[in-house]
Design a protein around this motif. Sequence first.
Motif, short mmCIF file in Angstrom:
data_model
loop_
_atom_site.label_atom_id
_atom_site.label_comp_id
_atom_site.label_asym_id
_atom_site.label_seq_id
_atom_site.Cartn_x
_atom_site.Cartn_y
_atom_site.Cartn_z
N THR A 278 0.83 -1.21 0.00
CA THR A 278 0.00 0.00 0.00
C THR A 278 0.86 1.26 0.00
O THR A 278 0.61 2.20 -0.76
CB THR A 278 -0.92 0.00 1.24
N ARG A 279 1.88 1.29 0.87
CA ARG A 279 2.76 2.47 0.91
C ARG A 279 3.46 2.70 -0.42
O ARG A 279 3.60 3.83 -0.88
CB ARG A 279 3.78 2.31 2.04
N THR A 280 3.87 1.61 -1.05
CA THR A 280 4.53 1.74 -2.35
C THR A 280 3.58 2.31 -3.39
O THR A 280 3.95 3.18 -4.19
CB THR A 280 5.05 0.36 -2.81
N ALA A 281 2.34 1.83 -3.38
CA ALA A 281 1.35 2.32 -4.35
C ALA A 281 1.05 3.80 -4.15
O ALA A 281 0.79 4.53 -5.10
CB ALA A 281 0.07 1.50 -4.23
N LEU A 287 -3.30 6.89 -6.61
CA LEU A 287 -3.60 5.46 -6.70
C LEU A 287 -4.32 5.23 -8.02
O LEU A 287 -5.46 5.63 -8.20
CB LEU A 287 -4.48 5.03 -5.52
N THR A 288 -3.63 4.59 -8.99
CA THR A 288 -4.22 4.35 -10.30
C THR A 288 -5.22 3.20 -10.24
O THR A 288 -5.28 2.46 -9.25
CB THR A 288 -3.13 4.01 -11.33
N LEU A 295 -4.12 -3.94 -5.30
CA LEU A 295 -4.26 -3.95 -3.84
C LEU A 295 -5.44 -4.80 -3.39
O LEU A 295 -5.33 -5.58 -2.44
CB LEU A 295 -4.41 -2.52 -3.32
N VAL A 296 -6.54 -4.66 -4.09
CA VAL A 296 -7.73 -5.43 -3.72
C VAL A 296 -7.46 -6.92 -3.91
O VAL A 296 -7.79 -7.75 -3.05
CB VAL A 296 -8.95 -5.00 -4.56
N HIS A 297 -6.83 -7.28 -5.03
CA HIS A 297 -6.57 -8.68 -5.32
C HIS A 297 -5.61 -9.29 -4.30
O HIS A 297 -5.87 -10.38 -3.75
CB HIS A 297 -5.99 -8.83 -6.73
N LEU A 313 -7.45 2.16 0.16
CA LEU A 313 -7.88 2.74 -1.11
C LEU A 313 -8.35 4.18 -0.96
O LEU A 313 -8.37 4.94 -1.93
CB LEU A 313 -9.01 1.90 -1.72
N GLU A 314 -8.74 4.58 0.24
CA GLU A 314 -9.38 5.88 0.42
C GLU A 314 -8.40 7.03 0.55
O GLU A 314 -8.66 8.13 0.09
CB GLU A 314 -10.28 5.84 1.67
#
Length: 416
Positions: A278-281, A287-288, A295-297, A313-314
Amino acid sequence: MAGPGFAVIDFETTGLFAGGHDRVIEIAVVHVDADGAVEGRWETLVNPERDLGPQRIHQIRASDVVDAPTFSQIAAQLVELLAGRVLVAHNASFDVKFLVAELERTASWFSSDFVSLCTMQLAREYLPGAGRALADCCAALDIQLDDAHRASADAFATAQLLAAYIQSVDQHELWQAHLESALEHSWPVLASGNREWMPRPPFSEVTASSFLQRITEKMPEYAGPAECLDYLALLDLCLLDRHFSVHETRELVALAEELGISRATCELLHLDYFNQLTRTAWDDGILTDDETADLVHVGDLLDIPTTTIAGALESAALASVPHGSSAAFREGETDSNQGFALSPGDFIVLTGEMSRPRSEIAEEIVGLGYTPWDAVTKKVRLLVAADPDSLSGKARKARDYGIPVVDEAGLERLLR
């Protein structure tokens, strides 16, 4: 269980050549009486001890057959189901050839002059102009054919097709003559197998919950940060293609037990892995759609709570470690996208039937500076398999050497 009667059979196979390298991977048998009534149904997957061939056709995954019986382990039960009965199949020549080839591998003598009927050949008399395919014949008689190329579905549809043929005429001389001949046919006596038949399971993706329960709860736990990093490193390799294969989950369980890591700690390490992803994304503050889907997967695969995934995601602010995570293990953690990377010149081996021609994938690999290779040796960096649970010789050798095995999607991620 023995005749008189018909035994409708259907085999799913790795390919078309019974006398060569191809093997049976699924068997279905349907018993039909002399009047066309169904008396019983049986089915099982079969471990062919090789790759599964064109999986896009039969939709059987390597993970489905890893624990399935081999043909020799269920041959005795199969012979019992066929003895004294007329063998019936749609395109019977194909199924009978595979039956003969597999029985020959059991090293038991037998006569192959089976009494058989082919509903495809009989269609010329009973369904003229309907077409040869099972689907065409079934459509002509309004017989429902669901899950085509699943042995149980094809065998049951063929049994209904046979019943329609039997019931369409008053004279039953043809059927009776075959039934009497089948009773006289001598089948081999095989040693009884000790494996239960294993039907194809419904599709389900392997997630952490399916293997975490196999890890012992240790009180007290004796693993430290170094052992936890070893587990995270293996987890990273297992998720290169965003998929848990059965072989990978077994490796994770074995490593956790070997290192003395408890189930609870594994759950926290999975949360750590997700937090780092998450931090990397969120590093660039955006967040694309692709990152969101990823992330969800991964969160679903790791059985991360839905609220934690939603929070990630938020907002970028929620990319920090949430309360309850194993912060003690963060000192040595690395970017989960950087745990494994290809370097120019690395050797990459391909195995199995890909969605694209292998030559095309090999050209792409060469164009990006890597080296396609034919054999799995210790100098190979990566094995790309059509199915990560492949039972091919290349896949088995790669696992022996500790070489990561990924699918095509995993390769694309690494090449990007």
